[in-house]
Design a protein around this motif. Structure first.
Motif, PDB file in Angstrom:
ATOM      1  N   LYS A  92      36.003 167.487   7.815  1.00  0.00           N
ATOM      2  CA  LYS A  92      35.161 167.475   6.539  1.00  0.00           C
ATOM      3  C   LYS A  92      34.920 168.699   5.800  1.00  0.00           C
ATOM      4  CE  LYS A  92      32.277 163.838   9.475  1.00  0.00           C
ATOM      5  NZ  LYS A  92      31.363 163.706  10.117  1.00  0.00           N
ATOM      6  N   CYS A  93      35.208 169.899   6.323  1.00  0.00           N
ATOM      7  CA  CYS A  93      34.648 170.975   5.461  1.00  0.00           C
ATOM      8  C   CYS A  93      35.973 171.369   4.753  1.00  0.00           C
ATOM      9  CB  CYS A  93      34.319 172.029   6.360  1.00  0.00           C
ATOM     10  SG  CYS A  93      34.113 173.763   5.417  1.00  0.00           S
ATOM     11  N   PRO A  94      35.950 171.564   3.203  1.00  0.00           N
ATOM     12  CA  PRO A  94      37.174 172.205   2.316  1.00  0.00           C
ATOM     13  C   PRO A  94      37.648 173.432   2.941  1.00  0.00           C
ATOM     14  CG  PRO A  94      35.123 171.130   1.105  1.00  0.00           C
ATOM     15  CD  PRO A  94      34.614 171.431   2.497  1.00  0.00           C
ATOM     16  N   TRP A  95      36.851 174.303   3.364  1.00  0.00           N
ATOM     17  CA  TRP A  95      37.392 175.570   3.628  1.00  0.00           C
ATOM     18  C   TRP A  95      38.037 175.631   5.018  1.00  0.00           C
ATOM     19  CZ3 TRP A  95      37.041 178.999   7.730  1.00  0.00           C
ATOM     20  CH2 TRP A  95      37.307 180.313   7.451  1.00  0.00           C
ATOM     21  N   ASP A  96      37.373 175.094   6.062  1.00  0.00           N
ATOM     22  CA  ASP A  96      38.049 174.705   7.408  1.00  0.00           C
ATOM     23  C   ASP A  96      39.485 173.983   7.447  1.00  0.00           C
ATOM     24  OD1 ASP A  96      36.104 176.109   9.611  1.00  0.00           O
ATOM     25  OD2 ASP A  96      34.901 175.106   8.121  1.00  0.00           O
ATOM     26  N   LYS A  97      39.447 172.887   6.452  1.00  0.00           N
ATOM     27  CA  LYS A  97      40.667 172.113   6.319  1.00  0.00           C
ATOM     28  C   LYS A  97      41.807 172.866   5.730  1.00  0.00           C
ATOM     29  CE  LYS A  97      40.009 167.765   4.393  1.00  0.00           C
ATOM     30  NZ  LYS A  97      39.676 167.029   3.687  1.00  0.00           N
ATOM     31  N   LYS A  98      41.512 174.051   5.025  1.00  0.00           N
ATOM     32  CA  LYS A  98      42.704 174.765   4.329  1.00  0.00           C
ATOM     33  C   LYS A  98      43.149 175.801   5.446  1.00  0.00           C
ATOM     34  CE  LYS A  98      42.794 176.540   0.366  1.00  0.00           C
ATOM     35  NZ  LYS A  98      42.198 176.998  -0.661  1.00  0.00           N
ATOM     36  N   GLN A  99      42.480 176.118   6.381  1.00  0.00           N
ATOM     37  CA  GLN A  99      42.845 177.242   7.263  1.00  0.00           C
ATOM     38  C   GLN A  99      44.434 177.134   8.151  1.00  0.00           C
ATOM     39  OE1 GLN A  99      41.461 180.141   6.342  1.00  0.00           O
ATOM     40  NE2 GLN A  99      40.278 178.742   5.285  1.00  0.00           N
ATOM     41  N   THR A 100      45.020 178.014   8.216  1.00  0.00           N
ATOM     42  CA  THR A 100      46.189 178.032   9.053  1.00  0.00           C
ATOM     43  C   THR A 100      46.263 179.224  10.106  1.00  0.00           C
ATOM     44  OG1 THR A 100      47.561 179.433   7.514  1.00  0.00           O
ATOM     45  CG2 THR A 100      47.293 177.310   7.084  1.00  0.00           C
ATOM     46  N   LEU A 101      47.055 179.016  11.034  1.00  0.00           N
ATOM     47  CA  LEU A 101      47.171 180.225  12.035  1.00  0.00           C
ATOM     48  C   LEU A 101      47.327 181.515  11.159  1.00  0.00           C
ATOM     49  CD1 LEU A 101      49.762 178.567  14.446  1.00  0.00           C
ATOM     50  CD2 LEU A 101      47.244 178.590  14.783  1.00  0.00           C
ATOM     51  N   GLU A 102      48.167 181.560  10.168  1.00  0.00           N
ATOM     52  CA  GLU A 102      48.202 182.906   9.361  1.00  0.00           C
ATOM     53  C   GLU A 102      46.969 183.289   8.666  1.00  0.00           C
ATOM     54  OE1 GLU A 102      50.381 180.395   9.258  1.00  0.00           O
ATOM     55  OE2 GLU A 102      52.044 181.052  10.310  1.00  0.00           O
TER      56      GLU A 102
END
Length: 257
Positions: free
Chosen positions: A24-34
């Motif tokens: 649900k969170c736009p920021w958290d959805k975008k994160q990757t391992l890198e």
């Protein structure tokens, strides 16, 4: 303290929250391992600061931040079907059992040094070609030197007595001075590195963590210098307009504090 059941419930709560954030969170959805990597490094240093300050409340908070990152990485891994948090936990459990045959097997050890030696030998049996393979390339140089020395000690490559290491420090200092007198900058840097490596080795024999010791000095210096700055502000006199003798007065006051 919490019961084991309460601990498990708290961890399960964190996993549920991570699922929500990832969905649900736009920021958290975008994160990757890198993208998380540099943040994890920052959180690790913040934990290190809290430990050096012996701030237990801050340590608790920083451990929570690091735990979040571990759960975050595992969540991303589960989305690509490579691994999930259970795989992460089982992996470290399996390794701990394999590396502690004196607990989970019939190996007998006399002390912690034998435990460390067995650890390195077991790693080589697992297929590693060098005991130094486990030293991360991106470690800060001071920490890396300490880990290198610790690793080779595990297979018996080490000095026998502290005075031998101190003699080596003196030898390296003399070699540094020779190059300083000669004025060869490249050789000066090389010999300076040898001096530092030897000092880090000596710290190990003194049972001193060189990273912690240096950071302790950094904090002490900063505290004293900020005292000096505050005193200069009280006098309405910029530091650059003060003589070294004037600064020394306040510096010595700070030392007494």
């Amino acid at each position: 303290m919490n019961t084991r059941q309460q601990q498990l419930e708290a961890f399960n709560r964190l996993l549920d929250i991570m699922d929500d954030l990832r969905e649900k969170c736009p920021w958290d959805k975008k994160q990757t391992l890198e993208s998380l990597r540099h943040l994890t490094i920052e959180e690790t240093y913040e934990l290190g600061d809290a430990i050096l300050d012996n701030d237990l409340q801050e340590i608790k908070k920083e451990l929570g931040d690091l735990l979040l990152h571990i759960v975050f990485y595992a969540k991303i891994g589960s989305e690509t079907h490579h691994f999930d948090i259970a795989d992460v936990a089982n992996s470290i459990c399996d390794k701990l059992i394999d590396r502690h045959p004196h607990i989970y097997g019939d190996v007998v050890v006399a002390d912690e040094e034998e435990v460390k030696q067995n650890w390195e030998k077991l790693k080589l049996k697992e297929g590693k070609k060098s005991v130094l393979e486990g030293v991360p390339k991106s470690l800060p140089a001071l920490v890396k030197a300490s880990r290198i020395q610790d690793k080779v000690k595990g297979v018996g490559f080490d000095w026998e007595e502290p005075h031998q290491v101190w003699d080596k420090v003196q030898e390296e200092l003399q070699e540094l001075q020779i190059e300083v007198n000669a004025g060869n900058q490249d050789k000066i840097e090389a010999e300076f590195g040898d001096v530092m490596f030897s000092m880090i080795n000596y710290a190990r024999f003194l049972k001193v963590n060189p990273e912690d010791a240096l950071e302790r000095t950094n904090k002490k210096f900063m505290k004293r210098f900020m005292y000096l700055e505050n005193k200069a502000t009280e006098l309405g006199k910029p530091l650059m307009d003060m003589t070294l003798a004037e600064m020394d007065v306040f510096w010595n006051e700070a030392k007494k504090l």
